[in-house]
Structures are given as C-alpha cells and as structure tokens.
Design a protein around this motif. Structure first.
Motif, PDB file in Angstrom:
ATOM      1  N   GLU B   9       0.842  -1.161   0.111  1.00 16.93           N
ATOM      2  CA  GLU B   9       0.016   0.020   0.192  1.00 16.93           C
ATOM      3  C   GLU B   9       0.845   1.197   0.018  1.00 16.93           C
ATOM      4  OE1 GLU B   9      -2.188   0.402   3.472  1.00 16.93           O
ATOM      5  OE2 GLU B   9      -3.122   2.309   2.940  1.00 16.93           O
ATOM      6  N   ILE B  10       0.554   2.113  -1.065  1.00 17.33           N
ATOM      7  CA  ILE B  10       1.443   3.384  -0.891  1.00 17.33           C
ATOM      8  C   ILE B  10       0.368   4.402  -0.569  1.00 17.33           C
ATOM      9  CG2 ILE B  10       2.939   4.896  -2.263  1.00 17.33           C
ATOM     10  CD1 ILE B  10       4.009   2.153  -2.364  1.00 17.33           C
ATOM     11  N   GLU B  11       0.496   5.233   0.223  1.00 10.81           N
ATOM     12  CA  GLU B  11      -0.497   6.514   0.687  1.00 10.81           C
ATOM     13  C   GLU B  11      -0.193   7.548  -0.440  1.00 10.81           C
ATOM     14  OE1 GLU B  11      -0.398   7.608   4.569  1.00 10.81           O
ATOM     15  OE2 GLU B  11      -1.551   9.108   4.429  1.00 10.81           O
ATOM     16  N   ASP B  12      -1.212   8.004  -0.945  1.00 13.97           N
ATOM     17  CA  ASP B  12      -1.141   9.115  -2.047  1.00 13.97           C
ATOM     18  C   ASP B  12      -0.740  10.349  -1.252  1.00 13.97           C
ATOM     19  OD1 ASP B  12      -1.096  10.249  -4.360  1.00 13.97           O
ATOM     20  OD2 ASP B  12      -3.282   9.883  -4.925  1.00 13.97           O
ATOM     21  N   THR B  13       0.397  10.383  -0.725  1.00 13.90           N
ATOM     22  CA  THR B  13       0.767  11.842  -0.200  1.00 13.90           C
ATOM     23  C   THR B  13       2.129  12.088  -0.695  1.00 13.90           C
ATOM     24  OG1 THR B  13       1.078  12.886   2.013  1.00 13.90           O
ATOM     25  CG2 THR B  13       1.919  10.643   1.540  1.00 13.90           C
ATOM     26  N   PHE B  14       2.631  13.407  -0.020  1.00  9.69           N
ATOM     27  CA  PHE B  14       4.039  13.835  -0.566  1.00  9.69           C
ATOM     28  C   PHE B  14       4.556  14.078   0.294  1.00  9.69           C
ATOM     29  CE2 PHE B  14       0.863  17.460   0.311  1.00  9.69           C
ATOM     30  CZ  PHE B  14       1.834  18.246   1.064  1.00  9.69           C
ATOM     31  N   ALA B  15       6.142  13.891  -0.148  1.00 10.77           N
ATOM     32  CA  ALA B  15       7.061  14.364   0.904  1.00 10.77           C
ATOM     33  C   ALA B  15       7.279  15.925   0.824  1.00 10.77           C
ATOM     34  CB  ALA B  15       8.437  13.795   0.498  1.00 10.77           C
ATOM     35  N   GLU B  16       7.302  16.734   1.738  1.00 12.79           N
ATOM     36  CA  GLU B  16       7.779  18.319   1.824  1.00 12.79           C
ATOM     37  C   GLU B  16       9.104  18.630   1.911  1.00 12.79           C
ATOM     38  OE1 GLU B  16       4.664  20.036   4.144  1.00 12.79           O
ATOM     39  OE2 GLU B  16       5.528  22.031   3.857  1.00 12.79           O
ATOM     40  N   GLY B  17       9.614  19.008   0.724  1.00  8.44           N
ATOM     41  CA  GLY B  17      11.232  19.374   0.719  1.00  8.44           C
ATOM     42  C   GLY B  17      11.025  20.943   0.716  1.00  8.44           C
ATOM     43  N   PHE B  18      12.742  21.320   1.362  1.00  6.33           N
ATOM     44  CA  PHE B  18      12.649  22.845   1.787  1.00  6.33           C
ATOM     45  C   PHE B  18      14.050  23.008   0.929  1.00  6.33           C
ATOM     46  CE2 PHE B  18      13.213  20.204   5.332  1.00  6.33           C
ATOM     47  CZ  PHE B  18      14.416  20.634   5.819  1.00  6.33           C
TER      48      PHE B  18
END
Lengths: 279, 308
Positions: B9-18
């Motif tokens: 299962e891959i959650e449809d989310t994002f990594a927040e980079g800065f």
C-alpha cells in the motif's frame, strides 16, 4: 573552418615583416583584399601576393579562419603576431617574433622557429615541432612582464632566456633549455624535459611561479635552497594534463615520481620554486 | 487515499522538501582507504540541521580515472540554510577533517556552469598556511582556467581548489517504510538506500541513510524544538490518539535524502520505494509533510514512482 593556403614563392634575402599573416587580419576580407595586404621588406611596402601564392577561402569570423603557410619562412617575421583566435599552421622553419603578443587561437609550427617566438603572449596555444630560438615566451626589452597567459610547447630544444619575466602561462620544452630559463620570472610554469642549462631561475621572485626539471640540471644556482623531497599532489595535475591532453607522453612517467624542492632566488628574497625529478 | 504497488500500500501523499544551498567536493587521497576516511570524517555529525551545523553525506566513490589528480576519490555533498552557513560549515569541516587527514587533496565537484554561486572556501582555507601558502594557476589564457592553493603541512602539502560551486538545492526528501517486523522493515530500507545511491546528485545524511527515530516539530516540553514522531511509533499506538500505525505494522523507518535538484530527489525517492516494495513484509509506504505549509517542494510518491 575556412582554409587559406599561402606558399612562399622565393626565400627573401632580407627579413620581411608579415604581421598581416594573421587570422584576425585575414578574416572578413575579400580574397583580393587579402592578396593586397601590405608586407614590408626593409622600408619598402609591398603586397602579400608579391611573396606568396594564395588560394583557399576566407572566413567571416576570425575563429573560423585557418591559415596554412608553406616554404622556408626563416626570414619571415611576425606571423600570427597579436592574433586572437583561429589557427595558423606553418610547414617549414619560421622567422622571429612568431605569435608575439598573441591572445588566443593556435599556432602549429612543423619546423623550427627563430628568436622571440611567443614573446609577451597573453593567451592561446603555440606548438613548435622543432627547436625554438632564444627568448621563447619572453619579454621585449623595457617591458615589466613577459608572458601573461597561454601555453607554448616545444618538441625540440629552446635557446637562452626562455620565459624571462614570465608572469602567467606555461612553457614546456621537451628537449634542452638554454641558460637563464625563467630569469626574472614572477609566476607561471616552465617544464624542461631535457637538460636545463645553468642560471636556471635567476632573479625569480615567486608569486606561485615554478620550474620543473625532468632531466639533468647543469648547475643549480647557490641562491636556490634545497628543502625536501616529496611527491607533490599538484604536480600530478600538470603531468596528467601534459600526458593526456597535450600529447607530451613522457610526462606520464613522472606522475608518481618524487621531486626535490628548491626555493629561491634568495639573492633577491624570491620565493619561486624549482622542482627536480628525483627518480 | 492510497494505491497499490508491488502488493504494498502506497499512501497518495507527498514528501515536503525545503530549499537549502548545496555543494559538492571531491576528496582524493593516496589510496581508497584514506579518501574514504576523509569523506566519512568530514560528513560526520551532519544528519539534520535540527541540531547540526549542516547536512552532509558521501555521494559516491570516484575512481582514479575520474578524479583531477588520478588518485582514488570520494564525492561528498554539503547542505546549509544559506550561502554563508554553507561556506562556514565547509570551511570548518574541510579544515578540521580533510586538511588533517593524511595525503588528501580537495577539488570542486560542482563546476561553475552548473553552480549558482562560487564560494571562496579554498581562498579562506589558505590562511592556514601562515604566509607560506602558494597560489597555483592552471591554464591561464588557453584552457579551462583553474585556481588552487598549496598549503604546507607536516606530512607534505595540502592542495585545495580556490572556489567551490554552490547551488540552490533540495533537502527533506523522505518516505516512511512501515513493515511487519523490524527485520523486514530494515531489509526494505537497506534495499531502498542501495537503489537511491544509484541516482546521481543525492546524499542520505542519516546513519546508513536511515532515520529510525523520525521527528516532529515541537514537543510538550517548551525547551525542545523537535521530538519523536509519535504518530508513527508502533509501541505507543494504542496510547496515542493520533497514531497512524495500522494493524500488522510493528516497525517504521524513515529514509531521508537531499539532492542538488528536485528531479534528482524525485527519481531517487521513486527508485528507493520501488526497491523497498520488493521485500515481503513491507506493509505500507508513506511520507512526512506539514500540509505543504513549510516546504517549497511537494514530491508526491505517485509522481516519484512515475518519473523513475
């Protein structure tokens, strides 16, 4: 690259001044204009076509121009002087002041050069397959700085005062170098693969300048002080460049070699360096 | 919302980079051993700017034929919040960890044409020579102009390039691997790291590239600016109301990566997730973000898998 071919009709009895044999002068002109470019023999003004047979093409831009010059040019002076780009190929021996004060481009001599080749050069590449005369990459009398950029490679020997007043740039002599190589130098690099004659680095100041001797040293000035023997990492960069990019294959043998480091010329409080291959 | 990839299962989310400033340095030495020692020492204690002066890691080993001096090398990347902080961290780390390391030399690994700024790191480092440093200029007027400093040291001579390239880069690429047990989660994470290191321009600053603790901003304690990532701690899942641990998950490891550009980070994240999902026992993959409020870059897990 557009190619223009010049063949010397007859060897002049006295030197001619041919600074107009330069990519900068030729490029952008019509062929007829090139034929009529002035050439001085003594104080007499003549045309290029009076001395040379011309054929080929003229480029619109200097960087796209190649000039091939054939014949015994040992009395033809100032070829390629002050050139900024493009290429000049000389098949035969050539006279004094070749490529003097050039700032860019390349001059390839398939032969030997007389004195003052590459003098006060500021940039570009000068390759000489034969020998070079005196004052190679040197300075005109009265000037404070000699070469301030560029690279000169001589496959044969060089005369005396090679690289005098050298400030920046590199001179490589694959044969022997005459007396006073690097005299008054204040920066830049000189590599001698053959025998380095006496008075090497006399009056050299420093400013990061150094001479590398990969062959015999006739005599080290007593005003150069031996420091230590080590394998300088920086030397690997130069020797790899000579071996890999400039076709000086014998440089590859010294990449891992130890070098003796001398500093001087202490007679004038200088901090220049001479490295002598210890292997 | 989630989707399935390789049965995981891959959650449809994002990594927040800065955004951070990044630079690359190539460290060479007489042999592979000392090049690697120089690189690992320089990148020590540089996992996160939460408590370190910078973030840094070893990008890759560089073979002798690819280094300027023909000796074995290692490419390291350093990231700082500003040009000044990056420059300061590089200066102190090179000075303390590489200049001191036997036989090493350092070269710029981010050419001027790829960099946004050139930092005078070597130019500052030269003062260690106490007046005996020597400048070295290569290819003046005829080739690729290069400037170096030679600094005398007890063992011989230290060579450094004068300027080092720096560019605006991306930090905070991440994903969380949630597994059935510790062994499966660790194996998935190790495979992810191996795949990530096949992508250029990427470093993973945490130990072995992995952060087992995770972290969240703030704490119940006023003096602490970051604390354990409570929603993802399996041992307290029933003691913590907002726990995000699902049944069957008993271990979570975060993979954290920084890169010189966003596409590289996305490719590396995609490669890492793909490799991790090959491991039986991996239950779910998700990522850490702050709802898009803090970071400039939103690297969706779905996008990452698609660009790889």
């Amino acid at each position: 690259m557009k190619e223009l071919f010049l063949e010397l009709k007859e060897k002049p009895t006295i030197p001619i001044e041919a600074e107009n044999i330069s990519t900068d002068i030729v490029a952008g002109k019509q062929m007829q204009e090139v034929r009529e470019l002035p050439i001085y023999i003594g104080n007499t003004k003549k045309c290029l076509v009076d001395f040379f047979d011309l054929e080929g093409e003229v480029a619109a831009q200097t960087a796209d121009q190649a000039i091939f010059v054939e014949g015994d040019l040992s009395k033809v002076k100032y070829i390629g002087a002050k050139m900024t780009a493009g290429k000049v190929v000389i098949n035969g021996d050539v006279g004094m002041h070749l490529g003097s004060q050039m700032t860019g481009g390349e001059i390839q001599v398939n032969g030997s050069t007389a004195d003052w080749a590459g003098v006060e050069m500021k940039g570009g590449l000068l390759r000489i397959s034969g020998n070079a005369g005196n004052h190679l990459g040197s300075v005109y009398r009265g000037s404070a700085e000699g070469m301030t950029g560029g690279c000169i490679i001589v496959d044969g020997d060089a005369g005396q005062e090679t690289g005098s007043f050298l400030r920046r740039g590199m001179i490589v002599v694959r044969g022997n170098a005459g007396p006073f190589a690097g005299v008054h130098m204040n920066g830049g690099e000189i590599f001698v693969f053959g025998r380095a004659a006496k008075r090497l680095g006399a009056d050299a100041k420093g400013n990061g300048g150094f001479i590398v001797c990969l062959g015999e040293v006739e005599a080290m000035l007593p005003t150069y002080i031996y420091d230590s023997t080590y394998r300088p990492t920086f030397m690997r960069l130069y020797l790899r460049e000579l071996n890999d990019k400039l076709g000086v294959k014998e440089a590859g043998r010294f990449i891992d070699a130890p070098f003796k480091r001398y500093h001087g010329d202490t007679a004038i409080g200088g901090n220049s360096e001479i490295f002598v291959a210890a292997a | 919302m989630s989707f399935n990839y390789n049965g995981v299962e891959i959650e449809d989310t994002f990594a927040e980079g800065f955004s951070m400033w990044g630079s690359r340095i190539v460290i060479t030495a007489a042999n592979r051993k000392w090049a690697n020692i120089g690189a690992t020492t320089m990148t020590g204690f540089a996992t996160s700017v939460i408590a370190c002066d910078c973030e840094a890691g070893v990008e890759r080993e560089v073979p002798p034929e690819k280094t300027p001096d023909g000796r074995p090398g290692a490419a390291v990347m350093v990231f700082g919040f500003s040009k000044g902080k990056l420059s300061g961290s590089m200066l102190s780390r090179i000075g303390q960890c590489v200049l001191t390391c036997p036989t090493t030399a350092i070269f710029n690994g981010l050419p001027k044409e790829e960099a946004d700024e050139m930092l005078d790191v070597g130019k500052s480092l030269r003062f260690f020579g106490d007046g005996f440093q020597a400048k070295m200029r290569m290819n003046d007027g005829w080739g690729q102009r290069a400037r170096f400093w030679r600094i005398p040291v007890m063992e011989g001579e230290f060579l450094t390039e004068e300027k080092y390239g720096a560019k605006k880069a991306v930090a905070g690429g991440n994903f969380l691997l949630m597994g059935r047990n510790e062994a499966a989660t660790l194996e998935a994470a190790e495979r992810a790291i191996e795949a990530i290191h096949s992508v250029p321009n990427i470093v993973t600053p945490f130990p072995g590239g992995l952060c087992r603790s995770g972290s969240k901003v703030g704490s119940k304690y006023a003096f602490l600016k970051a604390s354990t990532n409570t929603p993802f701690c399996p041992t307290i899942k029933h003691a913590f109301k907002e726990s995000k641990i699902q049944d069957g998950v008993n271990s979570v490891i975060e993979v954290v990566l920084n890169g010189l550009d966003e596409p590289s980070v996305k490719r590396a994240m995609g490669a890492g997730i793909k490799a991790a999902t090959q491991v039986k026992g991996l239950r779910k993959v998700t990522a850490v973000n702050f709802g898009g409020k803090l970071g400039k870059f939103k690297m969706g897990l779905k996008d990452c898998l698609e660009v790889t």
